[in-house]
Design a protein around this motif. Structure first.
Motif, mmCIF file in Angstrom:
data_model
loop_
_atom_site.group_PDB
_atom_site.id
_atom_site.type_symbol
_atom_site.label_atom_id
_atom_site.label_comp_id
_atom_site.label_asym_id
_atom_site.label_seq_id
_atom_site.Cartn_x
_atom_site.Cartn_y
_atom_site.Cartn_z
ATOM 1 N N SER A 1 31.188 39.736 48.833
ATOM 2 C CA SER A 1 32.585 39.580 49.252
ATOM 3 C C SER A 1 33.544 40.202 48.248
ATOM 4 O O SER A 1 34.509 40.874 48.615
ATOM 5 C CB SER A 1 32.913 38.092 49.451
ATOM 6 O OG SER A 1 32.084 37.507 50.427
ATOM 7 N N VAL A 2 33.270 39.954 46.967
ATOM 8 C CA VAL A 2 34.138 40.520 45.927
ATOM 9 C C VAL A 2 34.087 42.037 45.953
ATOM 10 O O VAL A 2 35.127 42.725 45.882
ATOM 11 C CB VAL A 2 33.723 39.979 44.547
ATOM 12 C CG1 VAL A 2 34.462 40.727 43.435
ATOM 13 C CG2 VAL A 2 34.022 38.482 44.452
ATOM 14 N N LEU A 3 32.869 42.587 46.077
ATOM 15 C CA LEU A 3 32.746 44.043 46.134
ATOM 16 C C LEU A 3 33.457 44.605 47.360
ATOM 17 O O LEU A 3 34.143 45.631 47.283
ATOM 18 C CB LEU A 3 31.271 44.435 46.157
ATOM 19 C CG LEU A 3 30.491 44.206 44.855
ATOM 20 C CD1 LEU A 3 29.023 44.539 45.050
ATOM 21 C CD2 LEU A 3 31.073 45.052 43.728
ATOM 22 N N GLY B 1 35.998 43.253 48.889
ATOM 23 C CA GLY B 1 37.428 43.150 48.656
ATOM 24 C C GLY B 1 37.946 44.260 47.758
ATOM 25 O O GLY B 1 39.013 44.841 48.002
ATOM 26 N N VAL B 2 37.183 44.574 46.723
ATOM 27 C CA VAL B 2 37.589 45.648 45.807
ATOM 28 C C VAL B 2 37.635 46.981 46.534
ATOM 29 O O VAL B 2 38.582 47.772 46.383
ATOM 30 C CB VAL B 2 36.629 45.709 44.603
ATOM 31 C CG1 VAL B 2 36.912 46.946 43.753
ATOM 32 C CG2 VAL B 2 36.773 44.453 43.752
ATOM 33 N N ILE B 3 36.587 47.250 47.339
ATOM 34 C CA ILE B 3 36.566 48.502 48.092
ATOM 35 C C ILE B 3 37.720 48.556 49.094
ATOM 36 O O ILE B 3 38.379 49.587 49.267
ATOM 37 C CB ILE B 3 35.210 48.653 48.819
ATOM 38 C CG1 ILE B 3 34.079 48.792 47.784
ATOM 39 C CG2 ILE B 3 35.221 49.858 49.749
ATOM 40 C CD1 ILE B 3 32.690 48.772 48.394
ATOM 41 N N LEU C 1 40.648 47.044 48.876
ATOM 42 C CA LEU C 1 41.892 47.286 48.149
ATOM 43 C C LEU C 1 42.023 48.747 47.736
ATOM 44 O O LEU C 1 43.115 49.327 47.769
ATOM 45 C CB LEU C 1 41.939 46.385 46.910
ATOM 46 C CG LEU C 1 42.214 44.893 47.167
ATOM 47 C CD1 LEU C 1 42.091 44.112 45.867
ATOM 48 C CD2 LEU C 1 43.596 44.694 47.773
ATOM 49 N N ALA C 2 40.904 49.342 47.336
ATOM 50 C CA ALA C 2 40.943 50.750 46.938
ATOM 51 C C ALA C 2 41.331 51.632 48.118
ATOM 52 O O ALA C 2 42.163 52.546 47.990
ATOM 53 C CB ALA C 2 39.590 51.161 46.377
#
Length: 235
Positions: free
Chosen positions: A173-175, A177-179, A181-182
């Motif tokens: 989930s964190v990964l 979310g980061v992708i 946002l990018a």
């Protein structure tokens, strides 16, 4: 004749007592060094493993000795409810010489090396019957047959724990979310750049239009001035 101090004890006696004290300290230090330098085996900082049924696991074990080894004997045992089953054994003749390992279990494979002080084994295709304690043992004749052992506990499960699954979900989930946002940032950046380019084109059009208007006004004014100027009659 030995001299005597005010307490009645002889100086020579005090000297002998001091020598005994120093000797005792030296022996204690030597014993401490011997204990530190003695043979030790280790199965790592985490002496247990939880593995899936049907998988292959590494049972780690290493040995160390500050004074070296000579004909180091080692073996692995499985504690089957108090009955010790020998899995393998061997003798390492000297440092750097690989041992000839005798294996007594069809699913056990020796994967260690004397060059790295490693006497680990693999256990293939584990089942629930393989669950329990595995003992790594070593004995060093160079240290008057000093021996040491360490236990490694294997836990066999049919699926990963919920905590591990939850952790995996959190990481994914964190990964994600980061992708996300990018990508969102890249889209916003593209829109901003496009808006700035359009605004710049509009400004250029306004400048060109304003220049044309000024030019036309200037020419018209000049013509109007020329027409409005009266001719001077000749004398």
């Amino acid at each position: 004749m030995a001299s005597v101090d005010s307490t009645g004890s002889s100086v020579s006696g005090r000297l002998r007592s001091g020598d005994l004290l120093h000797t005792g300290l030296a022996v204690a230090l030597l014993l401490g060094v011997w204990r530190v330098a003695g043979l030790e085996v280790s199965v790592g900082k985490v002496p247990h493993l939880e593995a899936l049924n049907g998988s292959t696991v590494l049972l780690p074990c290493t040995y160390s000795s500050c004074i070296g080894i000579s004909r180091l004997y080692f073996n692995w045992h499985y504690d089957d409810n108090g009955t010790m089953q020998k899995l393998c054994e061997a003798v390492i003749p000297m440092e750097g010489v690989e041992p000839k390992v005798s294996v007594y279990h069809e699913r056990v494979e020796f994967v260690g090396s004397s060059k790295t002080n490693n006497i680990s084994i693999l256990l293939w295709n584990i089942t629930f019957d393989d669950e329990g304690q595995y003992i790594c043992f070593a004995r060093n004749p160079k240290e008057k047959d000093r021996n040491h052992s360490a236990a490694y506990t294997l836990i066999v499960v049919d699926q990963l724990k919920e905590a591990e699954s939850t952790l995996t979900v959190i990481i994914v989930s964190v990964l994600g979310g980061v992708i996300g946002l990018a990508i969102f940032g890249m889209v916003i950046k593209g829109l901003v750049v496009q808006f700035l380019l359009k605004d710049d084109d509009k400004n250029k059009e306004c400048l060109v239009s304003s220049g044309n208007d000024n030019t036309e006004n200037g020419v018209t004014g000049a013509k109007a001035d020329n027409k409005g100027t009266p001719k001077t009659p000749k004398a």
